[in-house]
Design an enzyme around this catalytic site. Structure first.
Site, PDB file in Angstrom:
ATOM      1  N   HIS A 180       4.185 -58.980  82.822  1.00 48.09           N
ATOM      2  CA  HIS A 180       3.377 -59.485  81.705  1.00 48.09           C
ATOM      3  C   HIS A 180       4.283 -60.190  80.690  1.00 48.09           C
ATOM      4  CE1 HIS A 180      -0.273 -57.339  82.952  1.00 48.09           C
ATOM      5  NE2 HIS A 180      -0.906 -57.936  81.962  1.00 48.09           N
ATOM      6  N   HIS A 227       5.318 -50.097  79.544  1.00 42.68           N
ATOM      7  CA  HIS A 227       6.720 -50.489  79.701  1.00 42.68           C
ATOM      8  C   HIS A 227       7.567 -49.925  78.573  1.00 42.68           C
ATOM      9  CE1 HIS A 227       6.215 -53.302  83.029  1.00 42.68           C
ATOM     10  NE2 HIS A 227       5.138 -53.767  82.433  1.00 42.68           N
TER      11      HIS A 227
END
Length: 413
Positions: A180, A227
């Protein structure tokens, strides 16, 4: 000297990988977990967790906040989408700052399928087909390199607790680097670099928008609990490295796609070949399917762009006409652009739905795989690849070639 610098670098990486930083950031943004009590009562022997080979602290200061959240039953929500592999709906959590929740939800959606199925067509139909073609190339290869690196490194997601899983769709898949963050960096800065000398607009406004887009996507992945700080920073820097190599080649790639006699064969073989490479690195997952989807989209767009070029449709403006002047945005222009987008996206969604009905049974029949359970059938690499290339190659082909013809027929060009 070199050894000392290396040790400092390793310590810095371990520090940035610590999931407690993610947990603290989520608490700062008003995200509270609803973990069972037993998960907060950690023994001394469990005070350190090994995450991806990195030792991290227990985050004792987070216990009180988690216990308080556990007692509070107001405002509990669950992740918007189930886990792509297990179907898990995720654990409830509490949102205390709804503005940040919606802001970072938008940020993370900038890296998902529905955004791309609107973003690329909008550029193709309403702004500049040249820019859209080249952005698709960047997007496909950034996703391929990012996902392939994930499958080689094989780091797991930040643990929960202490991290709250605001999103669980990709939770069981690998996390290093953040793809992303990679696409959220590569796309806006590629868009800026491709348009800053091609269109007349204030340089600082374009740069600021690209930076805001990138930062929003990167921070949203930490907010979602998907993350660590290290994985997001690595994704950002990795995409910058890929752009430094790929961006100077975009014009040559575009010229090859449009005019070389062997381009269709080369495009098909290269993209299918690298999709097979991506699937060979690890077992099936939705993210590997997404990589094949991006490469399939690039194939469909490249073949359709070539046909447009050969038929003289959607010609690029001559070099002497550059830089292009931004048109005056009035009601007529805005209305026509919105109508093109609504009609075009509706057609693409219909094509996608129709091709999905056809693709899985067809692929299963070709490769001799039972089609009773679609999820299990798609875990066969050959079925998933055929499915992605049939569906999204066709969607991209329609976007670039057939939908503009429909606009001409309807008087929307």
């Amino acid at each position: 000297m070199a050894s000392e610098a290396l040790n400092r670098f390793v310590c810095l990486c371990r520090y940035l990988q610590d999931p407690c930083h993610v947990s603290r950031f989520q608490q700062f943004c008003g995200v509270r977990g609803t973990f069972p009590k037993k998960t907060t009562e950690v023994s001394e022997s469990d005070a350190k967790l090994a995450v991806n080979g990195v030792c991290v602290g227990q985050c004792q200061e987070d216990r009180a906040a988690r216990l308080e959240a556990e007692r509070d039953s107001k405002g509990r929500v669950k992740p918007l989408r189930r886990n792509s592999l297990t179907g898990d709906v995720g654990q409830e959590f509490i949102i205390e700052n709804k503005f940040l929740f919606y802001l970072f939800t938008i940020g993370t959606e900038l890296g998902n399928e529905m955004f791309f199925i609107v973003f690329f067509p909008f550029l193709m139909w309403n702004v500049d087909p040249y820019v859209s073609r080249q952005l698709i190339v960047v997007w496909a290869w950034v996703l391929f390199f990012g996902q392939s690196t994930k499958d080689l490194v094989r780091w797991t997601r930040p643990p929960s607790p202490p991290v709250v899983k605001v999103e669980v769709f990709y939770n069981t898949e690998y996390s290093m680097p953040s793809t992303h963050a990679m696409s959220g960096t590569a796309l806006p800065f590629s868009l800026f670099m491709l348009t800053c000398s091609r269109w007349e607009y204030p340089f600082m406004i374009g740069l600021s928008l690209a930076l805001f887009w990138s930062v929003l996507v990167c921070i949203s992945r930490i907010y979602m609990g998907m993350h660590s700080v290290l994985e997001v920073i690595t994704g950002f820097l990795y995409s910058v490295l890929i752009l430094a190599v790929l961006h100077p080649l975009l014009d040559d790639i575009d010229t090859f796609y449009l005019s070389h006699s062997y381009a269709p064969l080369v495009v098909l073989l290269v993209h299918v070949g690298f999709s097979l490479v991506a699937f060979s690195l690890d077992s099936w997952s939705t993210s590997r399917g997404d990589t094949a989807q991006a490469l399939a989209t690039a194939v469909g767009a490249a073949l359709a762009s070539r046909l447009n070029h050969q038929l003289g449709l959607q010609p690029d403006p001559p070099e002497e006409a550059l830089p292009l002047t931004l048109p005056l945005i009035d009601r007529a222009l805005l209305g026509r652009s919105i109508l093109r987008l609504l009609v075009g996206v509706a057609v693409l969604l219909a094509v996608r739905a129709a091709m999905k009905v056809v693709a899985i049974p067809l692929a299963c029949k070709i490769f001799g795989v039972p089609s009773d359970d679609v999820r299990k059938a798609r875990q066969h690499a050959q079925v998933e690849l055929a499915y992605r290339f049939i569906v999204y190659g066709t969607v991209a082909y329609c976007c670039v070639f057939l939908v503009p013809l429909l606009f001409s027929f309807l008087g929307l060009s």
